[in-house]
Design a protein around this motif. Structure first.
Motif, short mmCIF file in Angstrom:
data_model
loop_
_atom_site.label_atom_id
_atom_site.label_comp_id
_atom_site.label_asym_id
_atom_site.label_seq_id
_atom_site.Cartn_x
_atom_site.Cartn_y
_atom_site.Cartn_z
N TYR A 86 -89.14 -59.93 36.40
CA TYR A 86 -88.17 -58.95 35.91
C TYR A 86 -87.86 -59.38 34.35
N ALA A 87 -87.77 -60.22 33.97
CA ALA A 87 -87.05 -60.51 32.52
C ALA A 87 -88.14 -60.43 31.65
N ASN A 88 -89.65 -60.38 31.78
CA ASN A 88 -90.64 -60.08 31.11
C ASN A 88 -90.96 -58.61 30.86
N ALA A 89 -90.69 -57.75 31.96
CA ALA A 89 -90.48 -56.40 32.06
C ALA A 89 -89.57 -55.96 30.91
N MET A 168 -100.87 -56.31 32.86
CA MET A 168 -100.35 -56.30 34.30
C MET A 168 -99.09 -55.28 34.44
N TYR A 169 -98.28 -55.20 33.34
CA TYR A 169 -97.24 -54.07 33.37
C TYR A 169 -97.97 -52.76 33.19
N ALA A 170 -99.01 -52.63 32.57
CA ALA A 170 -99.62 -51.37 32.53
C ALA A 170 -100.11 -50.86 34.06
N LEU A 171 -100.75 -51.78 34.38
CA LEU A 171 -101.19 -51.67 35.80
C LEU A 171 -100.01 -51.24 36.90
N HIS A 172 -98.84 -52.09 36.57
CA HIS A 172 -97.99 -51.61 37.72
C HIS A 172 -97.06 -50.40 37.36
N ARG A 173 -97.30 -50.03 35.95
CA ARG A 173 -96.64 -48.45 35.75
C ARG A 173 -97.60 -47.50 36.33
N MET A 216 -93.99 -58.44 41.57
CA MET A 216 -92.81 -57.98 42.36
C MET A 216 -91.38 -57.81 41.58
N GLY A 217 -91.60 -58.89 40.43
CA GLY A 217 -90.41 -58.80 39.59
C GLY A 217 -90.38 -57.55 38.78
N PHE A 218 -91.63 -57.31 38.26
CA PHE A 218 -91.72 -55.73 37.65
C PHE A 218 -91.32 -54.48 38.60
#
Length: 464
Positions: A86-89, A168-173, A216-218
């Protein structure tokens, strides 16, 4: 005392200046997870003497089977990775709004992790050298350093998750919840390999498992997992059901903390059972979120949370050293009690034991905590003064900067992992194997130089 007073006033100001949009519950969960880990280590550790009269330390869990189900509650490392996601996002999105890239974000984010770790590494190495000068047994010195550096194995996993956050955030989006589902499938394949005796094929779960929880935090941050009963209750119930099926009816051990001799471990590497615990904890967190947010609007609770989070890595890194110091002092005084784990005497001893460990840890945090606090202040100042496109960058420099950043991060991860994997009684002049120590110091120096590069120093001048 003046420094302590200044620090307390600074923390009070930080609490007062908290923006209304901040998700305070995330900070509470981070603080609770680390405090739970510290207390769990202190409570479950048995210290005593072997047949030769030498000090020994081990986990009490193998001798306390009744306590194994309790690890479903006290194993809170998944919570830390969840709130880390969550915080890193949030942090990565803010960096991109400022015009920064992946390298700058990784440098800034690791800027809080590395300096407090430097202090622990240097103190351990220096202490080991002094002990050797006074004729201490190299194997005993290494054993002490190994115990004090136990928190570093966790830091390796979190460090790598942080470095991998941008892709990994790019994959999440793009793919959303399909990413943690795919990672969970990889963990399942690793568990299957371990059950059939091919442990090497399960080692990838050290990364896949923590990444799945981090993702899951993302999802929580992006609103894909809203704090509503319709989302929270299925996660909570499903996690509990899967946990019971996997452990009581299935082949997984009940304990979520590794027990020597078990066919399969749930923690190292993370297993499907541990991911079930993570789902359960996430469901519970979503249920409690709104009530906790209202409570944290009060000055007292929120100031306490801010205070813990200001030195949270220092608390984690030094809690084993605090326990070692308490053990050594009691041993030198000839009053170290020896009791059978689980006995009435051993359980009664937990109370003064916790009090003494907490007192020594408070002293260590007072000494080393300013490193973390000041590092966070400098990082915030650099971020505030950075100007998108401010430095005169060539086409080569961003690539070189990213390469050096990744190389420095890889070096630190390698060094910490190599230290953890080196046997606890393998003699080492510095308490830490020479090659990992050198690699760590060089890598930390590279990252420090990059963080202090002209990109940040020149920005205020260009703004004028």
């Amino acid at each position: 005392m003046d420094d302590v007073g200044v620090t307390l006033r600074r923390i009070s100001r930080l609490a007062e200046q908290t923006p209304p949009s901040r998700e305070r519950f995330i900070d509470l969960l981070r603080a609770l997870s680390i405090v739970a880990v510290v207390l769990g280590h202190w409570l479950a550790t048995v210290v005593g003497y072997d047949r030769r009269g030498d000090l020994t330390g081990r986990s009490a869990l193998p001798e306390l089977p009744w306590a194994h189900p309790l690890t479903w509650v006290v194993q809170v490392m998944p919570v830390f990775f969840l709130v880390g996601g969550y915080a890193n996002a949030v942090s990565l999105a803010a960096e991109r709004r400022r015009g920064g890239g992946a390298a700058e974000w990784v440098l800034n984010r690791t800027g809080r992790l590395v300096p407090p770790t430097n202090a622990l590494v240097l103190v351990m190495a220096g202490g080991a050298l002094v002990a050797r000068v006074f004729g201490a047994d190299p194997s005993r010195v290494r054993l002490v350093v190994w115990f004090a550096s136990i928190p570093l194995w966790f830091l390796v996993a979190y460090f790598m998750v942080v470095v991998l956050t941008p892709p990994m955030y790019a994959l999440h989006r793009r793919f959303g919840l399909a990413v943690p589902l795919a990672l969970t499938g990889l963990v399942a394949l690793g568990d299957l390999a371990r059950l059939f005796g091919q442990a090497v094929w399960g080692q990838g779960s050290f990364l896949f498992g923590w990444l799945a929880i981090h993702q899951m935090g993302f999802a929580w941050r992006d609103g894909r997992l809203p704090a509503r009963p319709g989302v929270a209750l299925p996660l909570l119930a499903g996690g509990i059901v899967m946990l019971v099926v996997l452990t009581v009816a299935g082949p997984y051990p009940i304990s979520m903390i590794n027990i020597p001799g078990e066919r399969l471990h749930n923690m190292s590497p993370p297993s499907l059972a541990l991911l079930s615990v993570a789902a359960t904890q996430l469901g519970m967190a979503l249920l409690l979120r709104d009530r906790a947010e209202r409570w944290l609007r009060h000055t007292g609770p929120w100031t306490a949370v801010v205070a813990v989070n200001a030195v949270i890595l220092t608390i984690f890194l030094w809690h084993m050293a605090a326990m070692i110091l308490v053990t050594g002092l009691l041993h030198l005084a000839g009053v170290l009690p020896v009791a059978v784990p689980g006995s009435a005497g051993w359980l009664a001893w937990r109370i003064p034991w916790l009090a003494m460990c907490a007192l020594v840890l408070a002293f260590l945090v007072a000494v080393f905590g300013p490193i973390e606090i000041n590092g966070a202040r400098r990082r915030t100042t650099r971020q505030a003064s950075a100007v998108p496109g401010g430095p005169a960058l060539t086409r080569v420099r961003p690539v070189l900067r990213l390469t050096l950043t990744l190389a420095g991060c890889a070096g630190i991860a390698f060094a910490l992992l190599a230290n953890s994997l080196t046997p606890a009684t393998s003699p080492a002049a510095w308490g830490i194997p020479a090659v990992p120590l050198i690699v760590y110091l060089v890598s930390a120096s590279v990252l420090r130089c990059l963080r202090a590069s002209p990109r940040q120093r020149d920005a205020p001048r260009q703004r004028r």
